[in-house]
Write an enzyme that holds these catalytic residues in place. Structure first.
Site: not given
Ligand code: NAG
Ligand code: NAG
Ligand code: NAG
Length: 705
Positions: A274-276
């Protein structure tokens, strides 16, 4: 009928805790303490980029501790959230030693859970396994001590403030703040499983609100899965990244309204994939510049058509302005947490249960489809070297191979060997780059004995304290399985909050599903115990659940090794600070202007020294002071987001001494009160013999109009 329900809802919303006439089940204490280590010279933990060493402070790093006591049984747990890339076993073990000295057997490996937010902007060198120490050139004693002491102090403060308290839970969806960075691996999960979910990452934030019987706000803990990689691998200022910014905002809000210090922990969860950086992956150069990267490989062609990982980068919501990207993702989490806190009304009641075991994972047999399968000794796959779209990974580490200035690499390179046939077969289909589990010189490269832990807080909250980063789907499978076991066993209610609380205890990199593992993206390449790692994790946490149901105790298992006396220590040392231009430390090199309009950037340059000489723990390297008419009032410190404290060493890094400037910036905005200000700098210089001397610098007074 529906009107009556509506009225009831309004009544519940307005009701004070008195509504729950039952005596408080829990007593709770909260504590927060500064764990900011060397703001100069030390490689940051996270991106493994050797050139990313600390050069000052954006915001400080903290440990936030919560002691929860079951008032009926006396059982207690400590949950600590740290602004760190991850917690390490050596940190936990040395915090426990301090706790034992002060509190005897009250706090143990079982009831103390230490977790990390996964910021990639803090100094490293606090891990004991060789692979985690390569880019930091080994163990960094002063950083390790700052972290251990700060965590201990946060627990001490929490211990000293334990009092009856109420807990309330809440869950809500937060959109526009995270994306899946390996969708091609996620897509390999069974269609029937994917069909159960709207998104390919978890969007729920789970929150626990803590208030005392008088209704005073004490604190919160929340969990939301997103990497703390809003600041990229060129950032040189110490930063707790997006979660740290959210913590800062909400604690500032409550500072104005409560007497005791409000403690807000923004915890990591199943953030593995999961990337911001919600703008998605784009090519930074080559013929496809500004076009999306290749979906399956996350690469972009160079001018000769060769695919390259380094050119593919996830864009933040504000493009390539990382300060703004970090602000947006942090602010989103802050706003959602504030809303969930205000509306939390699911009371958490019941008994406290704790289970913890050390498991020798490479020798663990997991039941997979009815067959008992042994996990693998650790190994890293090839995609590990390529890194992710949030930043190239250990490729830099291999460039270190040919770098004559990398003494750590020289010290260990001879120890790497070919993987054994057994390891290749066990890790299949992972192409093995580093057979870390088969090298133990100068000591172990990767952990084998892993710390697993679970807290069940009443009938409504389960915290699985997980040593590593689970992918989205891996986290869902783990939660669903343990939830079912505990619900069937009558331990928790049907709507209990069940959370994966990550990057705890021992770092084991990633844990992806069996199907995701087959794709061998970065996360699969970094699932170090092989394709059945998740099956083992799920089994272990289910054994904890069954043991709680049956009211049995579990053996603690083998003790993890202590390598403290054998650690490689080649990281840069502080050096003598020299004065320049015949000027005293703290003298002004470039003063402020006389006047600024609100919204402009105020900047002052001092003759300074290495900030590593004193970390200014619990304090600050800078103050912005406002003239109230009678006194100078501090309105900003180095922990504020609109200030920057930069160390500018003017000598080459291999020189015997440092000559340093200190560059302090204040980004004012329209909301700043008009009036007279000045900026103060607090420094410490080091003599040739190592004597540390404090000094201070003061800018001229300036006016903001
Ligand atoms: C990294 O962040 C810096 C500072 O915001 C920015 O200038 C740079 O373009 C970013 N790099 C990438 C690859 O986005
Ligand atoms: C277990 O069996 C199912 C059904 O045959 C299969 O799809 C799955 O890949 C197997 N899992 C493992 C880990 O071998
Ligand atoms: C669980 O076991 C302990 C002893 O091991 C006992 O003191 C306790 O009463 C038991 N609790 C329940 C709910 O049976």
């Amino acid at each position: 009928m529906s009107r009556a329900i509506g009225l009831l809802a309004v009544f519940l919303a307005l009701a004070t805790p008195v509504l729950f006439a039952r005596a408080q089940d829990f007593a709770i204490g909260t504590g927060i303490y500064d764990i900011t280590g060397p703001a100069g010279q030390i490689n940051m933990m996270g991106y493994a980029n050797p050139s990313q060493t600390t050069l000052g402070i954006q915001q400080r790093l903290f440990a936030r501790a919560f002691v929860i006591v079951d008032q009926l049984t006396g059982e207690r747990v400590v949950y600590v959230n740290c602004d760190l890339a991850f917690v390490t076993q050596i940190v936990k073990d040395y915090v426990l030693k301090r706790l034992q000295t002060t509190y005897g057997s009250l706090y143990t490996a079982s009831n103390v859970g230490l977790t990390g937010t996964h910021t990639h902007g803090g100094p490293g060198g606090y891990a004991e396994y060789v692979l985690f120490e390569v880019t930091s050139l080994g163990f960094v004693e002063d950083n390790f001590q700052a972290i251990v002491d700060g965590i201990f102090q946060s627990i001490r403060l929490a211990h000293e403030t334990v009092r009856p308290a109420y807990l309330f839970g809440n869950v809500g969806e937060l959109l526009d703040s995270n994306i899946n960075r390996s969708p091609v691996a996620y897509d390999n999960n069974p269609a029937s499983e994917k069909a159960k979910y709207t998104h390919n990452v978890d969007k729920d934030m789970t929150l626990v609100k803590i208030i005392d019987p008088a209704g005073n706000d004490m604190g919160m803990i929340n969990w939301f899965p997103v990497h703390c990689t809003s600041m990229n691998n060129t950032n040189r200022l110490v930063t707790p990244d997006n979660k740290g910014y959210a913590e800062y905002l909400i604690e500032k809000d409550f500072a104005a309204s409560t007497n005791s210090r409000f403690v807000a922990a923004f915890s990591s969860s199943n953030l593995g994939d999961v990337s911001p950086n919600t703008g998605g992956p784009f090519c930074m150069d080559g013929p496809n510049k500004d076009l999306p990267c290749d979906y399956a490989t996350s690469t972009c062609p160079n001018d000769r058509g060769m695919p390259r990982t380094q050119s593919c980068h996830n864009r933040g919501p504000a493009g390539s302005n990382d300060r703004e990207n970090n602000r947006i993702i942090g602010n989103n989490q802050y706003l959602k947490a504030k809303e969930l806190y205000a509306t939390a009304r699911q009371p958490l009641l019941g008994r406290l249960h704790v289970r913890q075991q050390y498991i020798d994972l490479p020798n663990y047999y997991a039941n997979v489809n009815g067959t008992s399968v042994k996990l693998c000794r650790p190994a890293m796959g090839f995609s590990f070297a390529a890194g992710t779209c949030d930043g190239p990974g250990f490729l830099n580490f291999f460039q270190g191979d040919t770098n004559p200035d990398h003494p750590f690499w020289d010290a260990i390179v001879g120890f790497i060997k070919e993987p054994s046939e057994e390891l290749k077969a066990c890790q299949f289909p992972k192409p093995i780059l580093l057979p870390t589990g088969e090298v133990s010189r100068p000591h172990d490269w990767h952990p084998s004995i892993i710390d697993f832990q679970m807290f069940v807080v009443g009938t409504d909250l389960v915290i699985m304290i997980v040593p590593g980063e689970l992918s989205t789907m891996a986290g869902r499978r783990l939660r669903d399985s343990v939830r079912k076991t505990l619900t069937d066993g009558g331990v928790i209610s049907a709507d209990a909050l069940v959370v994966v609380s990550g990057l705890a205890s021992t770092y084991t990199h990633y844990i992806v599903t069996f199907e995701e593992y087959q794709i061998q993206r970065y996360e699969g390449a970094s699932t170090i115990y092989g394709p059945n790692s998740l099956a083992a994790y799920i089994e272990i946490f289910n054994k904890f659940a069954q043991s709680i149901i049956a009211n049995t105790t579990l053996p603690q298992g083998p003790t993890p090794p202590d390598f403290y006396d054998r650690l490689i220590r080649l990281s840069p040392q502080p050096k003598e600070d020299l004065q320049q231009d015949g000027q005293a430390f703290g003298a002004i090199k470039r003063d402020v202007l006389g006047q600024y309009t609100a919204g402009s950037k105020v900047s002052v340059l001092f003759y300074g020294a290495n900030p590593r000489n004193n970390f200014m723990t619990g304090s600050t390297f800078l103050e912005v002071q406002h003239w109230t008419g009678s006194t100078w009032q501090v309105v900003r410190t180095d922990n504020d987001y609109d200030t920057e404290f930069r160390w500018v060493p003017l000598h080459a890094s291999d020189a015997e001494q440092f000559i340093s400037d200190i560059d302090i910036t204040w980004f004012t905005d329209a909301s700043v009160a008009r009036g007279q200000y000045r900026i103060q700098y607090y420094g410490h210089s080091r003599s040739a013999t190592g004597v540390i001397t404090p000094f201070t610098g003061l800018s001229s007074t300036f006016v903001v109009v």
